[in-house]
Design a protein around this motif. Structure first.
Motif, PDB file in Angstrom:
ATOM      1  N   GLY A   1       0.796  -1.221   0.000  1.00  0.00           N
ATOM      2  CA  GLY A   1       0.000   0.000   0.000  1.00  0.00           C
ATOM      3  C   GLY A   1       0.830   1.274   0.000  1.00  0.00           C
ATOM      4  N   GLN A   2       2.123   1.130   0.143  1.00  0.00           N
ATOM      5  CA  GLN A   2       2.976   2.325   0.194  1.00  0.00           C
ATOM      6  C   GLN A   2       3.005   3.017  -1.174  1.00  0.00           C
ATOM      7  OE1 GLN A   2       6.819   1.666   1.968  1.00  0.00           O
ATOM      8  NE2 GLN A   2       7.773   3.357   0.822  1.00  0.00           N
ATOM      9  N   VAL A   3       2.810   4.334  -1.155  1.00  0.00           N
ATOM     10  CA  VAL A   3       2.795   5.093  -2.398  1.00  0.00           C
ATOM     11  C   VAL A   3       4.212   5.509  -2.753  1.00  0.00           C
ATOM     12  CG1 VAL A   3       2.005   7.214  -3.509  1.00  0.00           C
ATOM     13  CG2 VAL A   3       0.441   5.895  -2.054  1.00  0.00           C
ATOM     14  N   VAL A   4       4.637   5.185  -3.951  1.00  0.00           N
ATOM     15  CA  VAL A   4       5.969   5.590  -4.407  1.00  0.00           C
ATOM     16  C   VAL A   4       5.928   7.027  -4.901  1.00  0.00           C
ATOM     17  CG1 VAL A   4       7.882   5.047  -5.961  1.00  0.00           C
ATOM     18  CG2 VAL A   4       6.464   3.199  -5.012  1.00  0.00           C
ATOM     19  N   TYR A   5       4.911   7.351  -5.678  1.00  0.00           N
ATOM     20  CA  TYR A   5       4.649   8.765  -6.007  1.00  0.00           C
ATOM     21  C   TYR A   5       3.199   8.975  -6.375  1.00  0.00           C
ATOM     22  CZ  TYR A   5       6.000   7.051 -10.714  1.00  0.00           C
ATOM     23  OH  TYR A   5       6.141   6.341 -11.867  1.00  0.00           O
TER      24      TYR A   5
ATOM     25  N   GLN B   1       1.800  -1.362  -8.535  1.00  0.00           N
ATOM     26  CA  GLN B   1       0.682  -1.094  -9.439  1.00  0.00           C
ATOM     27  C   GLN B   1       0.677   0.380  -9.830  1.00  0.00           C
ATOM     28  OE1 GLN B   1      -3.706  -1.530  -8.371  1.00  0.00           O
ATOM     29  NE2 GLN B   1      -3.320  -3.347  -9.602  1.00  0.00           N
ATOM     30  N   ILE B   2       0.459   0.593 -11.145  1.00  0.00           N
ATOM     31  CA  ILE B   2       0.325   1.954 -11.659  1.00  0.00           C
ATOM     32  C   ILE B   2      -1.151   2.234 -11.815  1.00  0.00           C
ATOM     33  CG2 ILE B   2       0.880   3.495 -13.563  1.00  0.00           C
ATOM     34  CD1 ILE B   2       3.285   1.800 -14.148  1.00  0.00           C
ATOM     35  N   GLN B   3      -1.618   3.290 -11.170  1.00  0.00           N
ATOM     36  CA  GLN B   3      -3.038   3.623 -11.238  1.00  0.00           C
ATOM     37  C   GLN B   3      -3.207   4.999 -11.852  1.00  0.00           C
ATOM     38  OE1 GLN B   3      -4.229   3.436  -7.171  1.00  0.00           O
ATOM     39  NE2 GLN B   3      -4.539   1.206  -7.194  1.00  0.00           N
ATOM     40  N   SER B   4      -4.266   5.138 -12.605  1.00  0.00           N
ATOM     41  CA  SER B   4      -4.555   6.434 -13.217  1.00  0.00           C
ATOM     42  C   SER B   4      -5.815   6.993 -12.607  1.00  0.00           C
ATOM     43  CB  SER B   4      -4.759   6.259 -14.715  1.00  0.00           C
ATOM     44  OG  SER B   4      -5.321   7.419 -15.254  1.00  0.00           O
TER      45      SER B   4
ATOM     46  N   ALA C   1     -10.952   9.010 -14.990  1.00  0.00           N
ATOM     47  CA  ALA C   1     -12.095   8.483 -14.250  1.00  0.00           C
ATOM     48  C   ALA C   1     -11.985   8.935 -12.799  1.00  0.00           C
ATOM     49  CB  ALA C   1     -12.119   6.963 -14.318  1.00  0.00           C
ATOM     50  N   ARG C   2     -13.104   8.975 -12.114  1.00  0.00           N
ATOM     51  CA  ARG C   2     -13.108   9.393 -10.712  1.00  0.00           C
ATOM     52  C   ARG C   2     -12.535   8.301  -9.817  1.00  0.00           C
ATOM     53  NH1 ARG C   2     -16.688  13.870 -11.187  1.00  0.00           N
ATOM     54  NH2 ARG C   2     -15.621  14.731 -12.968  1.00  0.00           N
ATOM     55  N   ILE C   3     -12.877   7.078 -10.130  1.00  0.00           N
ATOM     56  CA  ILE C   3     -12.410   5.991  -9.290  1.00  0.00           C
ATOM     57  C   ILE C   3     -11.057   5.501  -9.789  1.00  0.00           C
ATOM     58  CG2 ILE C   3     -14.639   5.138  -8.479  1.00  0.00           C
ATOM     59  CD1 ILE C   3     -14.509   3.131 -10.866  1.00  0.00           C
ATOM     60  N   PRO C   4     -10.209   5.056  -8.884  1.00  0.00           N
ATOM     61  CA  PRO C   4      -8.897   4.597  -9.329  1.00  0.00           C
ATOM     62  C   PRO C   4      -9.050   3.445 -10.310  1.00  0.00           C
ATOM     63  CG  PRO C   4      -8.995   4.716  -6.932  1.00  0.00           C
ATOM     64  CD  PRO C   4     -10.392   4.897  -7.446  1.00  0.00           C
ATOM     65  N   LEU C   5      -8.278   3.512 -11.341  1.00  0.00           N
ATOM     66  CA  LEU C   5      -8.355   2.531 -12.395  1.00  0.00           C
ATOM     67  C   LEU C   5      -7.121   1.664 -12.282  1.00  0.00           C
ATOM     68  CD1 LEU C   5     -10.515   2.527 -14.602  1.00  0.00           C
ATOM     69  CD2 LEU C   5      -8.872   3.687 -16.079  1.00  0.00           C
ATOM     70  N   ARG C   6      -7.329   0.360 -12.399  1.00  0.00           N
ATOM     71  CA  ARG C   6      -6.175  -0.524 -12.444  1.00  0.00           C
ATOM     72  C   ARG C   6      -5.528  -0.333 -13.801  1.00  0.00           C
ATOM     73  NH1 ARG C   6      -5.414  -5.999 -14.448  1.00  0.00           N
ATOM     74  NH2 ARG C   6      -3.951  -7.113 -13.130  1.00  0.00           N
ATOM     75  N   CYS C   7      -4.289   0.079 -13.803  1.00  0.00           N
ATOM     76  CA  CYS C   7      -3.638   0.333 -15.075  1.00  0.00           C
ATOM     77  C   CYS C   7      -2.731  -0.800 -15.477  1.00  0.00           C
ATOM     78  CB  CYS C   7      -2.806   1.597 -15.003  1.00  0.00           C
ATOM     79  SG  CYS C   7      -3.802   3.034 -15.212  1.00  0.00           S
ATOM     80  N   ALA C   8      -1.833  -1.129 -14.611  1.00  0.00           N
ATOM     81  CA  ALA C   8      -0.875  -2.169 -14.935  1.00  0.00           C
ATOM     82  C   ALA C   8      -0.238  -2.635 -13.643  1.00  0.00           C
ATOM     83  CB  ALA C   8       0.194  -1.642 -15.870  1.00  0.00           C
ATOM     84  N   THR C   9       0.109  -3.914 -13.617  1.00  0.00           N
ATOM     85  CA  THR C   9       0.816  -4.472 -12.480  1.00  0.00           C
ATOM     86  C   THR C   9       2.206  -4.868 -12.954  1.00  0.00           C
ATOM     87  OG1 THR C   9      -1.288  -5.357 -11.722  1.00  0.00           O
ATOM     88  CG2 THR C   9       0.701  -6.177 -10.636  1.00  0.00           C
TER      89      THR C   9
ATOM     90  N   SER D   1       5.857  16.466 -14.865  1.00  0.00           N
ATOM     91  CA  SER D   1       5.759  15.860 -13.534  1.00  0.00           C
ATOM     92  C   SER D   1       4.914  14.589 -13.615  1.00  0.00           C
ATOM     93  CB  SER D   1       5.181  16.865 -12.536  1.00  0.00           C
ATOM     94  OG  SER D   1       3.985  17.401 -13.047  1.00  0.00           O
ATOM     95  N   ARG D   2       4.767  13.904 -12.487  1.00  0.00           N
ATOM     96  CA  ARG D   2       4.055  12.614 -12.473  1.00  0.00           C
ATOM     97  C   ARG D   2       2.576  12.799 -12.788  1.00  0.00           C
ATOM     98  NH1 ARG D   2       8.493   9.408 -12.559  1.00  0.00           N
ATOM     99  NH2 ARG D   2       9.765   9.653 -10.671  1.00  0.00           N
ATOM    100  N   ASP D   3       1.999  11.876 -13.515  1.00  0.00           N
ATOM    101  CA  ASP D   3       0.545  11.931 -13.679  1.00  0.00           C
ATOM    102  C   ASP D   3      -0.125  10.595 -13.347  1.00  0.00           C
ATOM    103  OD1 ASP D   3       1.374  10.590 -15.907  1.00  0.00           O
ATOM    104  OD2 ASP D   3       0.633  12.052 -17.353  1.00  0.00           O
ATOM    105  N   HIS D   4       0.566   9.725 -12.639  1.00  0.00           N
ATOM    106  CA  HIS D   4      -0.023   8.484 -12.169  1.00  0.00           C
ATOM    107  C   HIS D   4       0.338   8.289 -10.703  1.00  0.00           C
ATOM    108  CE1 HIS D   4      -0.369   7.751 -16.435  1.00  0.00           C
ATOM    109  NE2 HIS D   4      -1.102   6.688 -16.197  1.00  0.00           N
ATOM    110  N   THR D   5      -0.381   7.367 -10.092  1.00  0.00           N
ATOM    111  CA  THR D   5      -0.009   6.926  -8.754  1.00  0.00           C
ATOM    112  C   THR D   5       0.672   5.567  -8.896  1.00  0.00           C
ATOM    113  OG1 THR D   5      -1.960   7.986  -7.847  1.00  0.00           O
ATOM    114  CG2 THR D   5      -0.893   6.309  -6.469  1.00  0.00           C
ATOM    115  N   VAL D   6       1.742   5.378  -8.159  1.00  0.00           N
ATOM    116  CA  VAL D   6       2.348   4.048  -8.106  1.00  0.00           C
ATOM    117  C   VAL D   6       2.362   3.594  -6.653  1.00  0.00           C
ATOM    118  CG1 VAL D   6       4.421   2.668  -8.499  1.00  0.00           C
ATOM    119  CG2 VAL D   6       3.740   4.378 -10.179  1.00  0.00           C
ATOM    120  N   ILE D   7       1.810   2.410  -6.409  1.00  0.00           N
ATOM    121  CA  ILE D   7       1.840   1.877  -5.038  1.00  0.00           C
ATOM    122  C   ILE D   7       2.444   0.478  -5.039  1.00  0.00           C
ATOM    123  CG2 ILE D   7      -0.179   3.197  -4.255  1.00  0.00           C
ATOM    124  CD1 ILE D   7      -1.760   0.571  -4.412  1.00  0.00           C
ATOM    125  N   ALA D   8       3.065   0.157  -3.904  1.00  0.00           N
ATOM    126  CA  ALA D   8       3.584  -1.196  -3.712  1.00  0.00           C
ATOM    127  C   ALA D   8       2.420  -2.101  -3.312  1.00  0.00           C
ATOM    128  CB  ALA D   8       4.646  -1.200  -2.611  1.00  0.00           C
TER     129      ALA D   8
END
Lengths: 615, 615
Positions: free
Chosen positions: A501-505, A523-526, A530-538, A555-562
């Motif tokens: 669950g740790q966010v890298v950025y 996981q890379i989420q966009s 969309a309003r809800i987090p979208l599964r982008c890629a693992t 700058s970053r435009d996605h969320t990356v979490i462990a």
């Protein structure tokens, strides 16, 4: 009611049809009930109500008149709902008579009226509903009509009084049925209820909405209220089909081909199942008691739009298979290492994917199953992607669940992404038990998840492996670098250990490093589209992310979490990257991007995907 | 006949059904034709033939028996084809009788038999076919049956002789109709032909294939031969629906809900339009002359798979619209300059795209048109993408052609890519004239072409502009370069002037330069995944191609050709690119690739596309 859009072709069509048929002067206004004779023979309205709740009308569609025999199928449906099919069938049959609406038509030995659309049968049905409390029966009938029309209904007391006073033949029928014990007890309350139900006031728009409610499987499309259960709707439509138009029923189904019912006040209601109700009001009747203009309107609409029950083309079997492919061509959005991609290409044929579309019925599904079973020896995992299927009936559900059984017994796995949206399938599959180690057919809701699982099976490793670590030097990125660049990369790498669950950025963070995964999954989420987090890629060990801003400077435009505890990666700060390493990193980035574009152009659709490069 | 796959759920189902109903002992073998009484009451076969030509069977499906009354709908269809509907209707009605199969059932005044499924009506039909040459009539009837079964047919002479000798009631009916001039001339030849058609030998599989031929709109699914025209198929099915099961027709349509016909030798044929024919053979009959096991089989199949005519869910309106989008989200594969992309984003809402799927019928199309017309003020160009539509009926075609008229009169353009695959639409649109400057709705066969045309309209320039030249410094690529890099680019650029069709490079060529377009258009074609050249992307002035190998180091894998005379570009040899320029070119390349991936994740599907970068 949605406002009518200008230029609607249906409205234009109805206007022209009404203009063309208004001059028709044949037929006579019914006179056998004295009060009906007051109707204006020029009254002429046409209304269409769709299952989406759109209403089209032209002419005298707000003119009220008594419903008369059009009440019969609705009251019959109510009797089915209240008393059950078998009790109703014991009193009234479902056979056409070939005779007029007011014929005796009782079975010689039992006295059972042949069907509920002739007066005798309708009176017997009303007597069942009247039971011991006719006033309550009338309240239930009015409430029933109100569910169909969505408005308060009333009885025309003058027509009722006229009909009750002069209905000698109907009174005779009631007493004859009393003689046979089809009606038990006093026949008067049931007969009176019949006269009252026939005297309910409706206009042409009401009739169209009532028809649309039957077309909509019993749910009023305007109010959303259920007026009748679907199995009883099918029964009512069957009786309308065989007996709805008096002794013109056969001719009607031959020429018009829709379930319908007419009434002597000049109304006709026709039902196009799944689509719309059509109503016409025009008092002059032909010799069989059907509205002359009403029949012409329905004949012309049926011919002009080819609406005959047996004209409408159905889904052909071939048309439901949109594409066939296998794991050599398709990829999930799970980024794979180069070596894994090579293995998937080699073994991919063991995974089969059929992308289905349209409506699955018995015929189409039989064809699909036939096709699949011939290939059974050649695959281990079969994915039938149902996400584009717009309808799947009980027959299709049954065949698919039996296919699931068969494949299970042959040690094959069937996955049905999108199947959870199809209630008959969910119901049918409830019986297919999920064996240990094999997911149930509905385990994955999206094709991408099903593909990812299938790939993991082919690669022969568990989905989660947070322990094994891939050395930095074995990261895919390093394959494309020369020795000097690799050395530099190792020198500047910083270790980053994560917990689940740790966010890298986050989006908006300045981009100042790229990351090489050592262990676990990220996981890379966009959230961009969309309003809800979208599964982008693992992404797993050996892959890279966060290197796109090296090219774009953004700058970053996605969320990356462990995704796992003990997930880990190496952080490569941009500022520490020397020019020669940068050229090689950019070339690697562009190459991977181009590969993904090429992969995306295969049989599959791109998954919402920010990629393994995104910043 | 395709081989049966093991484990077919339909075969498994039929096997179990046959096992369950075989012990049923009710009913009596017909005895009114002496020869029929020899039938074994234990004979029991079930066969299903699909419109795809798959055949499933269990039990005594190869046991021949005489076709008897099941011949009636087929001979009736033949009469419709030979004589036309109106002449046939003048002799025989289409009303159910409510009476037994051998009832008199003639209209009292005209002597016209009520329908062609009772003996009187069938004899009248056979008399029409016999005409003045009964032998020729029999040859035509046998040829007709052979089109339905796909094999040579024969008459059982013993049954024929038995029936001809004892058919007193049928002979009486024929003479009664002679009396009314329904039969003209000698009634014997028609009557004899009737006895012979009833004595044709069929087995249960034949019957299933005959049913499948009706289900398949009149085309035998095994041979591909047309046995009956589609409009006459609808009429035959209508008569089977209202009158096919003698005086159980109403009950049948109520309980089973499929057009069907039974015969006294113990056969029943039921038709599931668009899907399959079902046949049962089991001689013991109930009191109405219908096979007892036959009725049970059909009742169970109908219930188990919910096949009732009015049970099957139809396409709902909402389900045909797969997505709605506009030009701000979508792009054709025509590569656009950055400035053009900005303009398209700003004006893109003037282009609307609906992606449709499934089957378009009246109800679904009405809903679509309703939706579109409400938005009419907001768009200039409407693209209804029909490439995923699996069926489009006459009603849908009519509404869409009227929508085209309406939009034309409001100065809007309707484009229907994929519509050319839908014959009813092509037919209906033949009347929509294409005005100058505006393409007809079917001008573009692919969505991508329609989108490209729409984009060109928004950008307000002609598709072809081979004259205006874009200076190298204004190429999109230069925007991302710093001043030094730009200067270097200009220094090393070599001019390349082309003629239409000139190949810039082929797949396999070594990659040694990238290209900046100055004038005209270039097309990138791929032959990698298909035999025929695929349109990949069209590029115009200000765009770049051939720069991917700068990253990958690979040789060319696309063809690039010039589309216009006077097309021109600047060639930038790789070997002349200095390291600092290379970093910037790679960063630009990666940025453009990433933009394309992001664009591709929108509502649209990626077009087969090698991109504007490909080598």
């Amino acid at each position: 009611m949605s406002p009518l859009p200008g230029g609607s072709p249906i409205q234009t069509y109805l206007d022209a049809l009404h203009r063309r048929l208004a001059p028709l002067r044949e037929g006579l206004v019914a006179a056998y009930i004295p009060e009906l004779a007051h109707a204006d023979p020029a009254w002429f309205g046409i209304a269409i109500a769709t299952v989406d709740g759109h209403l089209y009308s032209v002419g005298d569609t707000a003119q009220c008149a008594t419903i008369q025999s059009i009440s019969k199928p609705f009251v019959y449906g109510m009797a089915l709902a209240e008393q059950g099919v078998e009790r109703v069938l014991a009193k009234v049959g479902v056979e056409p008579t070939g005779e007029a609406f007011n014929s005796i038509s009782l079975e010689p030995d039992t006295g059972r009226p042949l069907n509920p659309m002739i007066n005798a049968g309708a009176i017997a049905v009303s007597a069942m509903i009247a039971g011991t409390d006719a006033a309550d029966g009338e309240r239930r009938i009015m409430a029933m009509f109100e569910r169909y029309t969505g408005r308060t209904m009333a009885v025309d007391e003058r027509v009722y009084a006229s009909e009750a006073r002069t209905g000698h033949r109907n009174r005779a029928l009631a007493h004859l049925m009393r003689n046979f014990d089809i009606i038990t007890g006093d026949p008067e309350p049931g007969l009176d209820l019949y006269f009252r139900q026939c005297s309910v006031l409706v206009d042409c728009r009401d009739l169209a909405i009532m028809g649309a409610t039957l077309a909509n499987d019993g749910v009023n499309p305007l109010t959303g209220a259920r007026a009748l259960a679907a199995p009883d709707v099918a029964r009512v439509l069957a009786v309308m089909t065989s007996c709805g138009m008096y002794d013109f029923s056969g001719g009607w189904i031959y020429r018009v081909g829709m379930p319908a019912k007419s009434g002597v006040a000049g109304g006709i209601i026709a039902v196009l199942p799944g689509q719309m109700g059509i109503a016409v009001f025009s008092p002059p009747l032909d010799s069989r008691g059907n509205s002359v203009r009403g029949i012409r309107v329905c004949e012309e609409i049926s011919a002009d739009f080819a609406l005959h029950l047996f004209h409408t083309p159905r889904a052909t079997a071939a048309s439901i298979i949109r594409s066939r492919s296998d794991g050599t061509e398709l990829r999930s959005s799970r980024r794979r290492r180069r070596s894994e991609r090579t293995r998937l290409r080699a073994r991919g044929a063991r995974v089969r994917l059929y992308e289905l579309q349209g409506e699955l019925n018995l015929g189409a599904t039989e064809s699909l199953v036939h096709d699949v079973l011939r290939e059974r020896a050649a695959f281990e995992i079969l994915i039938l992607d149902l996400t584009r299927v717009v309808g799947l009936d009980q027959a299709a559900a049954r065949l698919l669940s039996e296919l699931a059984h068969d494949l299970q017994s042959h040690e094959r796995t069937l996955l049905l992404p999108g199947g959870h949206h199809q209630p008959p399938l969910v119901h049918a599959l409830a019986e297919v038990s999920s064996e240990t180690g094999s997911p149930g057919p509905l385990r994955f809701t999206e094709r991408d998840q099903a593909l990812e699982w299938a790939e993991d099976q082919l690669l022969g490793r568990a989905l989660q492996d947070p322990v094994t670590e891939t050395p930095l030097i074995e990261n895919d990125l390093c394959e494309t670098l020369d020795a000097n660049a690799r050395d530099q990369l190792i020198t500047i790498a910083e270790r980053l250990d994560c917990v689940a669950g740790q966010v890298v950025y986050h989006p908006g963070d300045p981009a100042d490093a790229l990351f090489l995964i050592a262990r676990g999954q990220f996981q890379i989420q966009s959230t961009a589209s969309a309003r809800i987090p979208l599964r982008c890629a693992t992404l797993g060990p050996g892959l890279v992310f966060g290197d796109l801003p090296l090219a774009t400077g953004r700058s970053r435009d996605h969320t990356v979490i462990a995704l796992n505890d003990r997930a880990a990666c190496w952080r490569i700060p941009y500022r520490a990257i020397a020019p020669e390493l940068k050229v090689q990193l950019l070339a690697s980035l562009a190459t991977r991007l181009a590969e993904r574009l090429t992969e995306g152009s295969g049989a599959g659709e791109p998954t919402p995907d920010g990629g393994d490069f995104e910043g």
